[in-house]
Design an enzyme around this catalytic site. Structure first.
Site: not given
Ligand code: ZN
Length: 457
Positions: A274, A286, A320-321, A348, A418
């Site tokens: 993503h 990520d 995606e998030e 991912d 994140h």
């Molecule tokens: Zn991800």
């Protein structure tokens, strides 16, 4: 066909496969572009939250790069939510002598802001959503709910530890809002004790809008600190100020690049990650890593003059998030166009040393995959298990696609996930390249052999 001939033929095939895989790994460890692409995505573009200028720049950049080594590129329109963090959050613990201790927090994605002056209230600590019902409205109303269940360190698969905790982040505000809480503070989804708060998506579910409350993550060190101070003084107060905004929906894109199959062009194999990321770091693990590894699959095959039998497509998913809108739109279009997607691979889970793949498929297909394991042995790839693939390829399950996810070593993934430290320097070039080579090898094998029961020529 006599069995001796069949056996000889299968050995020949295996030999050709192992020679091809050696070339794939050699190329990736010497001439890969993945690290260079990641450097650009991370350092020149930066965090790529859906709907941001950076996300748009990433769309344009990756399409331009894919056009250099694919036959066809496409920007597939996707409507995504736009949320911005605004000015940095601020929070402190206030003890009953009025002294204050600053703590590290960040708004959860999708949260509403606090009022401009911030919120100050007493804190009720819980270990689960279930505990709210036991406490009841009388103990929760007017307070800040502090969810402090840590990720389980005994889980070897750290994604399981994450799965065991993430309900606090995703649904914590919705549930606490029902009992009249004024805000929620969630312990960061991180196995390590450090000072980084970790954001991530949250939802208010069916809660009436007037009951929405601000939601923030607190670093693991500060969660421990708050827990300790609460033991000393359960009447302490917590101050939170955040400035985020939900702007509604905007248009963005999935980025697609493909090389058409020479023998079975209607059989589509996809590989993807993503393109969007959270905003605190630059989303290198990520999922910048997954994006550049997926691009590298086609780059490598092209550079090795390999002509795919089947159509191989890179799909860089948007959103995606905080919505999964790109994945849903891609699957919807695939169904509308009646495209035959035989295999979909996702990366991912970070750019760490690859261990293997998890699959979501039939036992028959799994047997075929297991027969390939020997080919991966020289590269220390040994994990081939049933059990999940990835969020972005998930919606293709409905049309019977064989699904898989790259499984890198996951022990350090949640140190960065994140958070502001998910940056380019956190990704090791060699580990990233080994991941891309491992993915290219699996895509090559699916291209060569197709999937069980769907390939009839
Ligand atoms: Zn991800």
């Amino acid at each position: 066909m006599c069995s001796a001939f069949a056996k000889a033929q299968s050995i020949t095939t295996k030999k050709a496969d192992s020679i091809m895989m050696r070339s794939i790994y050699d190329f990736n460890l010497t001439e890969s572009k993945s690290y260079e692409w990641l450097e650009y995505l991370s350092n020149t573009i930066g965090g790529r939250l859906s709907g941001s200028i950076q996300a748009q720049r990433a769309v344009e950049y990756t399409e331009k790069e894919l056009a250099k080594f694919t036959n066809r590129t496409e920007l597939q329109s996707v409507i995504v939510p736009k949320w911005t963090r605004g000015t940095p959050e601020f929070a402190y613990i206030q003890l009953n002598d009025l002294s204050t201790i600053n703590v590290n927090v960040c708004a959860l994605g999708g949260s509403i802001p606090t009022r401009e002056a911030g919120i100050k209230a007493k804190v009720i600590e819980v270990n689960s959503i279930e505990e709210l019902a036991q406490l009841g409205k009388s103990k929760i109303e007017g307070k800040i709910v502090f969810y402090n269940r840590p990720m389980d360190p005994k889980k070897i698969q750290t994604f399981e530890a994450y799965g065991g905790c993430v309900d606090q982040r995703y649904s914590g505000a919705e549930e606490a809002g029902k009992y009249g809480a004024v805000a929620v503070i969630v312990r960061s989804m991180n196995l390590r004790l450090d000072d980084y708060p970790h954001t991530g998506s949250m939802s208010y579910g069916d809660l009436p809008i007037e009951n929405y409350i601000p939601a923030a993550a607190i670093s693991t060190n500060d969660a421990e600190k708050l827990h300790t101070y609460l033991l000393l003084d359960k009447n302490l107060e917590f101050y939170l100020k955040q400035d985020c905004t939900n702007w509604g929906d905007v248009e963005s894109y999935n980025v697609i690049g493909e090389i058409k199959g020479s023998k079975f062009p209607n059989e589509v194999i996809i590989v993807g990650g993503h393109l969007d990321s959270w905003d605190l770091g630059d989303g290198s693990h990520d999922d910048g890593a997954g994006v550049v590894q997926s691009m590298e699959v086609l780059h490598t095959l092209k550079a090795l003059n390999y002509q795919p039998l089947r159509t191989i497509r890179v799909v860089l998913f948007m959103n995606e998030e905080n919505g999964l809108k790109g994945a849903r739109e891609y699957a919807k279009q695939a169904m509308l166009k009646k495209e035959n997607h035989i295999f979909a691979l996702e990366s991912d889970a970070g750019g760490f040393t690859p261990r293997g793949f998890s699959f979501d498929t039939s036992d028959e297909q799994m047997e075929v995959v297991e027969s390939w394991m020997q080919l991966f042995k020289p590269y220390l790839i040994h994990y081939f298990e049933q059990g999940g693939s990835g969020a972005d390829v998930g919606p293709l399950k409905e049309i019977g696609t064989v699904l898989a996810g790259l499984r890198p070593d996951s022990q350090r993934y949640f140190d960065f996930h994140h958070a502001a430290n998910d940056t380019f320097d956190a990704v090791n070039k060699r580990e990233l390249e080994l991941g891309a080579a491992t993915m290219t090898s699996l895509i090559y094998l699916f291209d060569q052999y197709g999937v069980v029961n769907t390939t009839k020529d």
